[in-house]
Design an enzyme around this catalytic site. Structure first.
Site: not given
Length: 425
Positions: A22-23, A93, A117, A124, A307, A329
């Site tokens: 997905k990423n 996002r 999320c 950003i 993640d 993170v």
């Protein structure tokens, strides 16, 4: 609204194929905006809420989209809009990824401030700084990022990120590929998903040196051409499935993976007592009778991924001792802990550190998802909990896991998806 109903206590066994990442898929889809002719064909694109939303966004901009199986075909030669609206961007996002390609191709872009999320601050500003370094003027008006170039193309520049950022690195790469002149990026993200984006851009004709390192050099080209490209596997899904095997004292194999992308995660599974066997493009995890407590510090690649932090906390509730979990993170990414404690876990939060005391007997109850990886964490807990666990708001889970309940059921889990009515108070 959907929920997952899990009857715990079943040991997982068998083999399952890894889905596409997905990423990685989201920036790959965004990069097709850079092509002004022909059709890009992306293979191994997972069928997820986020990938479907991204397809909706490109279709809104005027792209022709076709999705069948795991193949996505995208033609962006007839784009008619340069604005990504709030109605679509609020859903995730990652919509910010269209900023760089639209700006590079059309000299203008309007992108709503993003959603996604809900955990901690995820600014950003690095995306915007990168565009400014390439000559763009940036303003924020009425909830939209407005970016423009005075004339001509973006111009090459030096971009130095104060912290490693996957999204900002991806946006900078896409914009710089069509910029005039040379762009250098220092402290670039080296996540496998960024390397995959570099590979895709280079296949389309971009001139990028240093892929896979923190120092990138991009010589801008006038245009890019469409190609066929295969997405990489989802290392976070694979890690989650391995955790599912470990927490249920099972043994599973995952096919279609590149184990080199999972070095830090596999190291921690081994420290916890799991036996890992690697064979070409597959690996097998055999859980021990007794899990050992294992500390993690979540950091950018190649270290343990943020993640996987929530899933590791769930796993450590069954370890024989206490484990320390630190996330460098996203310091506030602990929304799942109160829900785990409701299942019977014993987890403390001390500043930016979670301390997991195990082993604890978990018992089923109703819990609520708050974000994508928290959802996965609660599912893992439900797999080992006595009795029935209901995980509500699994639309979060659907953003990043392809048919997760089907894969778990194939491995022996007792898990069903049901619809429910959520009442507001």
């Amino acid at each position: 609204m959907d929920k997952l109903v899990i009857n715990g206590g079943h040991r997982l066994t068998g083999s399952v194929a890894a889905s596409g990442s997905k990423n990685s898929a989201l920036p790959l889809i965004a990069a097709t905006l850079l092509c002004d002719n022909g059709t890009c064909r992306l293979e191994r694109i997972p069928d997820l809420k986020d990938t479907r939303t991204f397809q909706e966004l490109l279709a809104y901009l005027g792209a022709d989209i076709s999705y069948s199986g795991s193949r996505l075909s995208v033609s962006t030669q007839n784009l008619r809009a340069i604005q990504a609206p709030y109605e679509l961007v609020k859903k995730m996002r990652a919509s910010i990824y269209v900023l760089g390609p639209l700006l590079a191709r059309f000299g203008r872009a309007e992108v709503s401030l993003p959603g996604g999320c809900a955990f901690g601050p995820r600014p950003i500003d690095l995306h915007l700084m990168a565009m400014e370094k390439l000559g763009a003027s940036i303003s924020i008006k009425n909830g939209y990022i407005e970016a423009s170039i005075a004339k001509g193309r973006l111009t090459g520049g030096h971009i130095e990120f104060p912290v490693s950022s996957v999204g900002a690195t991806g946006n900078a790469l896409m914009a710089a590929s069509l910029a005039e002149g040379t762009t250098t990026i220092t402290n670039a993200s080296i996540e496998p998903e960024i390397t995959a984006l570099c590979d895709f851009l280079m296949a389309m004709g971009a001139d990028i040196k240093g892929a896979g390192t923190t120092a990138l050099t991009i010589e801008g080209v006038p245009s890019l051409h469409p190609v066929a490209f295969t997405n990489i596997f989802d290392r976070i899904e694979a890690g989650t499935l391995l955790a599912a095997a470990a927490i249920t004292k099972g043994t599973i194999s995952i096919t279609g993976i590149d184990h080199t992308h999972m070095g830090a995660v596999l190291k921690k599974f081994k420290q916890a007592g799991c036996r890992i066997t690697i064979d070409d493009d597959s690996l097998t995890l055999q859980s021990p009778d007794r899990l050992e407590p294992t500390d993690i510090i979540a950091s950018p690649y190649p270290f343990f991924p943020t993640d996987m932090q929530a899933q590791w906390i769930a796993l450590m509730t069954q370890a024989n001792g206490s484990s320390r979990i630190i996330d460098k993170v996203y310091h506030e990414r602990f929304n799942h802990i109160p829900e785990l404690n409701r299942l019977g876990a014993k987890i403390e939060i001390n500043n930016n550190e979670a301390i997991v005391h195990g082993p604890q007997l978990l018992t089923g109850t109703t819990v609520m998802s708050t974000d994508l990886r928290a959802s996965a964490c609660l599912v893992l807990a439900g797999l080992v909990a006595q009795g029935t666990t209901e995980v509500l708001r699994v639309y979060h889970l659907d953003r990043g896991y392809e048919k997760i309940e089907e894969k778990l059921r194939h491995l022996g889990a007792d898990i069903q998806r049901e619809n429910y009515q959520e009442f507001s108070t």
